[in-house]
Write a protein that holds these residues in place. Structure first.
Motif, PDB file in Angstrom:
ATOM      1  N   GLY A  24      23.252  38.485  36.503  1.00 34.23           N
ATOM      2  CA  GLY A  24      22.468  38.038  37.440  1.00 34.23           C
ATOM      3  C   GLY A  24      22.965  38.233  39.472  1.00 34.23           C
ATOM      4  O   GLY A  24      22.227  38.602  40.184  1.00 34.23           O
ATOM      5  N   MET A  25      24.322  37.916  39.771  1.00 36.47           N
ATOM      6  CA  MET A  25      24.936  37.976  40.516  1.00 36.47           C
ATOM      7  C   MET A  25      25.389  39.462  41.186  1.00 36.47           C
ATOM      8  O   MET A  25      25.012  40.296  40.434  1.00 36.47           O
ATOM      9  CB  MET A  25      26.676  37.660  40.507  1.00 36.47           C
ATOM     10  CG  MET A  25      25.999  36.026  40.960  1.00 36.47           C
ATOM     11  SD  MET A  25      28.037  35.752  39.995  1.00 36.47           S
ATOM     12  CE  MET A  25      28.663  34.058  41.854  1.00 36.47           C
ATOM     13  N   ARG A  26      24.769  39.625  42.313  1.00 41.51           N
ATOM     14  CA  ARG A  26      25.116  40.740  43.094  1.00 41.51           C
ATOM     15  C   ARG A  26      26.514  40.414  43.845  1.00 41.51           C
ATOM     16  O   ARG A  26      26.541  39.570  44.977  1.00 41.51           O
ATOM     17  CB  ARG A  26      24.475  41.769  43.666  1.00 41.51           C
ATOM     18  CG  ARG A  26      22.495  41.868  42.728  1.00 41.51           C
ATOM     19  CD  ARG A  26      22.382  42.156  43.633  1.00 41.51           C
ATOM     20  NE  ARG A  26      22.647  43.945  44.816  1.00 41.51           N
ATOM     21  CZ  ARG A  26      21.633  44.404  45.160  1.00 41.51           C
ATOM     22  NH1 ARG A  26      21.147  44.518  45.760  1.00 41.51           N
ATOM     23  NH2 ARG A  26      22.437  45.475  46.302  1.00 41.51           N
ATOM     24  N   LEU A  27      27.439  40.900  43.315  1.00 39.29           N
ATOM     25  CA  LEU A  27      28.872  40.698  45.001  1.00 39.29           C
ATOM     26  C   LEU A  27      28.921  41.865  45.741  1.00 39.29           C
ATOM     27  O   LEU A  27      29.261  43.463  45.145  1.00 39.29           O
ATOM     28  CB  LEU A  27      30.072  41.152  43.868  1.00 39.29           C
ATOM     29  CG  LEU A  27      29.793  39.953  42.868  1.00 39.29           C
ATOM     30  CD1 LEU A  27      30.855  39.913  41.602  1.00 39.29           C
ATOM     31  CD2 LEU A  27      30.245  38.437  43.436  1.00 39.29           C
ATOM     32  N   VAL A  28      29.231  42.063  46.769  1.00 39.95           N
ATOM     33  CA  VAL A  28      28.849  42.761  47.743  1.00 39.95           C
ATOM     34  C   VAL A  28      30.599  42.652  48.422  1.00 39.95           C
ATOM     35  O   VAL A  28      30.989  41.957  49.294  1.00 39.95           O
ATOM     36  CB  VAL A  28      28.073  43.084  48.898  1.00 39.95           C
ATOM     37  CG1 VAL A  28      28.246  44.026  49.621  1.00 39.95           C
ATOM     38  CG2 VAL A  28      26.152  43.184  47.709  1.00 39.95           C
ATOM     39  N   ARG A  29      30.995  43.773  48.347  1.00 40.80           N
ATOM     40  CA  ARG A  29      32.846  44.256  49.363  1.00 40.80           C
ATOM     41  C   ARG A  29      32.941  45.393  50.047  1.00 40.80           C
ATOM     42  O   ARG A  29      32.444  46.298  49.300  1.00 40.80           O
ATOM     43  CB  ARG A  29      33.876  43.805  48.180  1.00 40.80           C
ATOM     44  CG  ARG A  29      34.942  44.194  49.138  1.00 40.80           C
ATOM     45  CD  ARG A  29      35.939  43.131  49.557  1.00 40.80           C
ATOM     46  NE  ARG A  29      36.763  43.534  50.799  1.00 40.80           N
ATOM     47  CZ  ARG A  29      37.479  43.356  50.444  1.00 40.80           C
ATOM     48  NH1 ARG A  29      38.133  42.492  49.156  1.00 40.80           N
ATOM     49  NH2 ARG A  29      38.650  44.102  50.855  1.00 40.80           N
TER      50      ARG A  29
ATOM     51  N   GLY B 124      35.540  51.279  54.605  1.00 41.06           N
ATOM     52  CA  GLY B 124      34.524  51.551  55.461  1.00 41.06           C
ATOM     53  C   GLY B 124      33.803  51.803  54.395  1.00 41.06           C
ATOM     54  O   GLY B 124      31.860  52.558  54.836  1.00 41.06           O
ATOM     55  N   ALA B 125      33.423  51.792  53.286  1.00 39.75           N
ATOM     56  CA  ALA B 125      32.384  51.857  52.045  1.00 39.75           C
ATOM     57  C   ALA B 125      32.238  50.219  51.589  1.00 39.75           C
ATOM     58  O   ALA B 125      33.044  49.957  51.393  1.00 39.75           O
ATOM     59  CB  ALA B 125      32.995  52.988  50.888  1.00 39.75           C
TER      60      ALA B 125
ATOM     61  N   ALA C 216      37.745  46.244  40.814  1.00 41.70           N
ATOM     62  CA  ALA C 216      39.044  46.301  41.616  1.00 41.70           C
ATOM     63  C   ALA C 216      39.853  47.268  41.932  1.00 41.70           C
ATOM     64  O   ALA C 216      40.320  48.215  43.461  1.00 41.70           O
ATOM     65  CB  ALA C 216      39.106  45.205  42.152  1.00 41.70           C
ATOM     66  N   ARG C 217      40.423  47.791  41.214  1.00 41.14           N
ATOM     67  CA  ARG C 217      41.519  48.741  40.932  1.00 41.14           C
ATOM     68  C   ARG C 217      41.051  49.723  40.997  1.00 41.14           C
ATOM     69  O   ARG C 217      41.286  50.634  41.782  1.00 41.14           O
ATOM     70  CB  ARG C 217      42.268  48.632  39.530  1.00 41.14           C
ATOM     71  CG  ARG C 217      43.604  49.072  39.185  1.00 41.14           C
ATOM     72  CD  ARG C 217      43.860  49.367  37.834  1.00 41.14           C
ATOM     73  NE  ARG C 217      44.036  47.119  37.353  1.00 41.14           N
ATOM     74  CZ  ARG C 217      43.657  46.316  36.767  1.00 41.14           C
ATOM     75  NH1 ARG C 217      42.809  47.361  35.963  1.00 41.14           N
ATOM     76  NH2 ARG C 217      44.633  45.398  37.384  1.00 41.14           N
ATOM     77  N   ALA C 218      39.852  50.005  40.592  1.00 43.68           N
ATOM     78  CA  ALA C 218      38.977  51.565  40.371  1.00 43.68           C
ATOM     79  C   ALA C 218      38.591  51.487  41.791  1.00 43.68           C
ATOM     80  O   ALA C 218      39.040  53.160  42.817  1.00 43.68           O
ATOM     81  CB  ALA C 218      37.801  51.806  39.746  1.00 43.68           C
ATOM     82  N   ILE C 219      38.303  51.047  43.292  1.00 48.42           N
ATOM     83  CA  ILE C 219      38.207  50.747  44.300  1.00 48.42           C
ATOM     84  C   ILE C 219      38.814  50.847  45.388  1.00 48.42           C
ATOM     85  O   ILE C 219      39.540  51.616  45.796  1.00 48.42           O
ATOM     86  CB  ILE C 219      37.468  49.807  44.966  1.00 48.42           C
ATOM     87  CG1 ILE C 219      36.096  49.649  43.892  1.00 48.42           C
ATOM     88  CG2 ILE C 219      36.765  48.970  46.393  1.00 48.42           C
ATOM     89  CD1 ILE C 219      34.788  48.357  44.273  1.00 48.42           C
TER      90      ILE C 219
ATOM     91  N   PHE D   7      39.366  39.624  44.780  1.00 45.84           N
ATOM     92  CA  PHE D   7      38.825  40.845  45.597  1.00 45.84           C
ATOM     93  C   PHE D   7      37.622  40.851  46.349  1.00 45.84           C
ATOM     94  O   PHE D   7      36.687  40.834  46.950  1.00 45.84           O
ATOM     95  CB  PHE D   7      39.093  42.104  45.272  1.00 45.84           C
ATOM     96  CG  PHE D   7      38.189  43.271  45.435  1.00 45.84           C
ATOM     97  CD1 PHE D   7      38.942  44.175  46.549  1.00 45.84           C
ATOM     98  CD2 PHE D   7      37.453  43.697  45.422  1.00 45.84           C
ATOM     99  CE1 PHE D   7      39.191  45.033  47.342  1.00 45.84           C
ATOM    100  CE2 PHE D   7      36.831  44.928  46.072  1.00 45.84           C
ATOM    101  CZ  PHE D   7      37.573  45.880  47.314  1.00 45.84           C
ATOM    102  N   PHE D   8      36.477  40.005  45.562  1.00 45.33           N
ATOM    103  CA  PHE D   8      35.471  39.867  45.939  1.00 45.33           C
ATOM    104  C   PHE D   8      34.882  38.942  46.151  1.00 45.33           C
ATOM    105  O   PHE D   8      33.667  37.879  46.166  1.00 45.33           O
ATOM    106  CB  PHE D   8      34.514  40.203  44.188  1.00 45.33           C
ATOM    107  CG  PHE D   8      34.403  41.654  44.243  1.00 45.33           C
ATOM    108  CD1 PHE D   8      33.311  42.940  44.473  1.00 45.33           C
ATOM    109  CD2 PHE D   8      35.229  42.328  43.385  1.00 45.33           C
ATOM    110  CE1 PHE D   8      33.702  43.715  44.226  1.00 45.33           C
ATOM    111  CE2 PHE D   8      35.003  43.691  43.032  1.00 45.33           C
ATOM    112  CZ  PHE D   8      34.342  44.407  43.845  1.00 45.33           C
ATOM    113  N   GLY D   9      35.969  37.903  46.153  1.00 46.13           N
ATOM    114  CA  GLY D   9      35.691  36.745  46.575  1.00 46.13           C
ATOM    115  C   GLY D   9      34.926  35.336  46.723  1.00 46.13           C
ATOM    116  O   GLY D   9      34.632  34.116  46.482  1.00 46.13           O
ATOM    117  N   LEU D  10      35.616  35.297  44.849  1.00 45.44           N
ATOM    118  CA  LEU D  10      34.972  34.493  44.276  1.00 45.44           C
ATOM    119  C   LEU D  10      36.463  33.790  44.132  1.00 45.44           C
ATOM    120  O   LEU D  10      36.181  32.528  43.932  1.00 45.44           O
ATOM    121  CB  LEU D  10      34.549  34.547  42.650  1.00 45.44           C
ATOM    122  CG  LEU D  10      33.750  35.603  42.498  1.00 45.44           C
ATOM    123  CD1 LEU D  10      32.773  36.563  41.052  1.00 45.44           C
ATOM    124  CD2 LEU D  10      32.386  34.647  42.704  1.00 45.44           C
TER     125      LEU D  10
END
Length: 136
Positions: free
Chosen positions: A78-83, A87-88, A114-117, A127-130
């Motif tokens: 149910g988590m949504r991680l935003v990064r 600029g994207a 994270a590697r794909a981004i 990368f996602f702040g966890l």
């Protein structure tokens, strides 16, 4: 021999036999600890081999706690991680089935996303702040 009997037998063994048992079981010299601690360690190893030991995630969490430098939250259903990256804005969702979804695809781990981004190796939780520095 039953597991309980195998472990109970450790109480009767002298230190030399405990060390030999450790070498046979682990394939390395016994740690330089007292007899009682070696018995406990052997008992744990025997039980871990019979019952499967700890999950990799549990071992990693314990190692992290022992080092005391960082704390990593797990990505829960149910988590949504935003990064934001260059600029994207990237939104990753963790489904109720614990599958990580980003960019219309299912991923095996946050690190893969994270590697794909970024195009480089990253710790997904970092990368996602966890993953955060532990409080001093």
């Amino acid at each position: 021999m039953a597991l309980a009997d195998d472990i109970a037998q450790l109480d009767t063994l002298p230190i030399a036999d405990l060390r030999a048992r450790w070498r046979r079981l682990i394939g390395a010299p016994a740690p330089k600890v007292g007899t009682n601690v070696l018995r406990l360690a052997l008992a744990w190893e025997i039980q871990a081999r019979v019952n499967g030991g700890l999950a990799r995630s549990t071992t990693q969490a314990l190692d992290q706690l022992a080092r005391g430098r960082t704390r990593t939250d797990t990505a829960r259903a149910g988590m949504r991680l935003v990064r934001e990256w260059q600029g994207a804005v990237h939104v990753v969702e963790v489904g109720e089935d614990a599958v990580i979804r980003w960019d219309g695809r299912d991923w095996r781990s946050l690190s893969e996303v994270a590697r794909a981004i970024t195009g480089t190796r990253w710790s997904g939780p970092a990368f996602f702040g966890l993953k955060k520095a532990a409080a001093a």
